[in-house]
Every structure is written in C-alpha cells, then in structure tokens.
Design an enzyme around this catalytic site. Structure first.
Site, PDB file in Angstrom:
ATOM      1  N   SER A  86      49.544  12.446  55.652  1.00  0.00           N
ATOM      2  CA  SER A  86      50.599  13.256  56.281  1.00  0.00           C
ATOM      3  C   SER A  86      51.484  12.399  57.177  1.00  0.00           C
ATOM      4  CB  SER A  86      49.980  14.357  57.144  1.00  0.00           C
ATOM      5  OG  SER A  86      49.047  15.109  56.417  1.00  0.00           O
TER       6      SER A  86
HETATM    7  N1  SAH Z   1      44.075  14.152  56.327  1.00  0.00           N
HETATM    8  C1  SAH Z   1      44.497  13.169  55.332  1.00  0.00           C
HETATM    9  C2  SAH Z   1      45.608  13.660  54.439  1.00  0.00           C
HETATM   10  C3  SAH Z   1      45.076  14.619  53.492  1.00  0.00           C
HETATM   11  S1  SAH Z   1      45.947  14.951  52.009  1.00  0.00           S
HETATM   12  C4  SAH Z   1      44.869  11.857  55.956  1.00  0.00           C
HETATM   13  O1  SAH Z   1      44.888  11.751  57.187  1.00  0.00           O
HETATM   14  O2  SAH Z   1      45.128  10.916  55.191  1.00  0.00           O
HETATM   15  C5  SAH Z   1      44.916  16.309  51.525  1.00  0.00           C
HETATM   16  C6  SAH Z   1      43.568  15.932  50.964  1.00  0.00           C
HETATM   17  O3  SAH Z   1      42.857  17.141  50.723  1.00  0.00           O
HETATM   18  C7  SAH Z   1      43.634  15.194  49.622  1.00  0.00           C
HETATM   19  O4  SAH Z   1      42.981  13.970  49.718  1.00  0.00           O
HETATM   20  C8  SAH Z   1      42.918  16.155  48.669  1.00  0.00           C
HETATM   21  O5  SAH Z   1      42.168  15.494  47.659  1.00  0.00           O
HETATM   22  C9  SAH Z   1      42.025  16.932  49.614  1.00  0.00           C
HETATM   23  N2  SAH Z   1      41.562  18.236  49.098  1.00  0.00           N
HETATM   24  C10 SAH Z   1      42.209  19.125  48.317  1.00  0.00           C
HETATM   25  N3  SAH Z   1      41.438  20.195  48.068  1.00  0.00           N
HETATM   26  C11 SAH Z   1      40.255  19.998  48.726  1.00  0.00           C
HETATM   27  C12 SAH Z   1      39.050  20.731  48.855  1.00  0.00           C
HETATM   28  N4  SAH Z   1      38.859  21.905  48.254  1.00  0.00           N
HETATM   29  N5  SAH Z   1      38.058  20.214  49.622  1.00  0.00           N
HETATM   30  C13 SAH Z   1      38.199  19.011  50.232  1.00  0.00           C
HETATM   31  N6  SAH Z   1      39.319  18.259  50.134  1.00  0.00           N
HETATM   32  C14 SAH Z   1      40.340  18.741  49.401  1.00  0.00           C
END
Ligand code: SAH
Length: 237
Positions: A86
């Site tokens: 993000s």
């Molecule tokens: N917080 C992260 C950015 C996250 S992007 C950072 O600081 O880099 C969102 C993430 O959520 C992705 O990696 C995606 O694979 C994950 N995601 C999507 N659905 C999910 C689920 N059901 N459970 C866990 N993670 C999930």
C-alpha cells in the site's frame, strides 16, 4: 608490478562501492524523512509514535530491488504475485486510526511485503499476520526476521478464519478488501477493540472504515474512499 596495480585497483573499487552503499543508505534515509514530513504536513499522521515508526522502517527493503528508487514516493508498488504494497499515506492513515498501544496484540490480514506489520511492530506488543499466498508469506517472514522484527509472527493461511489460537485481539487491521466484514474477525476482536478494514467490491468504490466493537455490535466510522486488492477466499485459490 602488475599485481600491485590490480590489488590497488580492487581495493579502490571496494572502497568506492562501500562508499556508494553508505551514500545510498543516507539517501534512502533522507528521502524517507521527506516522505514522513509530507504525511505530517498533510495531517495524515499526527501521533508522534506513529511518526517515529514510519521514520524508522526502511520501506525500500520491502519492495523488489528494482523498485527501491520509488520506495519513498507516495504510491502503491507491485510486490509480485499480482499484489501490491500500500501507499505510505494509506499505511499512515490505517496505523494512526488503529490507535496502537504498547500493550496491544494485533491481527493483520494480508501480510504482503510485511511493511505494514513492521510499522505496527514498533508500536505494539505483538503482530500476528496472515497471508494467503505462500510465496509472499515465506518471503515476508524471512525479510522481517532478517531485519530484526522479532515481535511479528507470519502465518500462511486464510484470513477469513482469523487466528483463533491467539484470539482475542485488541486490534485488527485488514489490508485487502472483503465485500463484508468477516464474522470470524468480529468474533476474535475484544469488546472495545478496534478494527480498520476496507469493505467493498473488487475494483469498485470501497470504503475504509474504523470499527469499534461494542458488545455484539460494530460502530463504524468512514475514513476514506480506497482501492485495495480483494480479500480472496481460499476455495478460489
Ligand atoms: N499489508 C501489505 C499489503 C497487502 S496487499 C504490505 O504492507 O505490504 C494485500 C494482501 O492480502 C495480498 O498479499 C493478498 O495476497 C492478501 N490476501 C488476499 N486475500 C487474503 C485472505 N483471504 N487471507 C489472507 N491474505 C489475503
């Protein structure tokens, strides 16, 4: 004679490259300082602890090497597997909304690069973070360990289930967008606890909410219009 010249050249080269690494680190630090100053000027972060945490965490170490030069622009960046880290302003906004306390145990859904978890780890007792894509979970775990963030535990799993073994949590932060707040997360939040979560359809107008658990109700405050990657279900994998 020739070998002396060669050794001298090699020495000179290694001194030069050591210098350029040091300069690059200073440069990253200066640019990180400017990025944080910008977030403070825009009123996105005001809590001194959050400001210090964002000043301390090297975002360039959480993006692919080729993207390090862009790490201190206020943009989301690709981190592989079709996912993104993000933008710093979103991380700042969400972190501040969570009102992190040194005694908090926090659950994060969507580890991604591990950057948000690292920022939180400076502010709370422990961060439990779940990532559904195994390669990202593994690389974030290694990165956090190498960088010394010892109060973060990464699990490869489905965030829709939460992490019942470590519940209840003081705070929950969700960094991918479900269409509705998952019930398991509500159940695993302490009474009086806070959850920051984007809700909405993939690619459509999602809203970022701050929710406070009051008994079996959630009181919601709208924070911003946002676009997050969808929170996927494990049976869709
Ligand atoms: N917080 C992260 C950015 C996250 S992007 C950072 O600081 O880099 C969102 C993430 O959520 C992705 O990696 C995606 O694979 C994950 N995601 C999507 N659905 C999910 C689920 N059901 N459970 C866990 N993670 C999930």
């Amino acid at each position: 004679m020739q070998w002396i010249v060669r050794v001298t050249m090699l020495l000179a080269l290694s001194v030069l490259s050591a210098c350029s690494v040091a300069v690059a680190q200073d440069d990253f630090e200066a640019r990180r300082g400017e990025m944080v100053d910008g977030l403070v000027e825009d009123g996105i972060i005001t809590d001194q602890r959050v400001i210090d945490a964002m000043r301390a965490v090297p975002r360039h170490s959480f993006v692919p090497q080729g993207q390090a030069g862009s790490a201190y622009n206020d943009n989301a960046l690709p981190i592989g597997e079709g996912q993104t880290i993000s933008a710093p302003s979103i991380v700042g906004l969400m972190t501040e909304a969570l009102q992190p306390q040194p005694t908090d145990r926090v659950l994060e859904i969507g580890t991604g690069s591990g950057y948000q978890a690292a920022v939180l780890s400076k502010l709370v007792r422990h961060v439990y973070t779940i990532e559904i894509l195994e390669p990202l979970a593994v690389s974030a775990r290694n990165r956090l360990q190498t960088l010394g963030y010892s109060n973060v535990t990464v699990r490869h799993g489905d965030g829709y289930l939460g992490w019942p073994e470590n519940a209840p949590f003081d705070k929950i932060i969700v960094t991918c967008a479900p269409e509705e707040v998952p019930q398991a997360l509500v159940d695993q939040l302490k009474d009086g606890g806070l959850m920051v979560i984007p809700v909405g359809e993939a690619g459509w107008a999602q809203k970022l909410y701050l929710m406070e658990k009051k008994g079996d109700r959630l009181e919601r405050t709208e924070l911003a219009d946002v676009i997050f990657v969808p929170m996927v279900r494990s049976d869709a994998q």
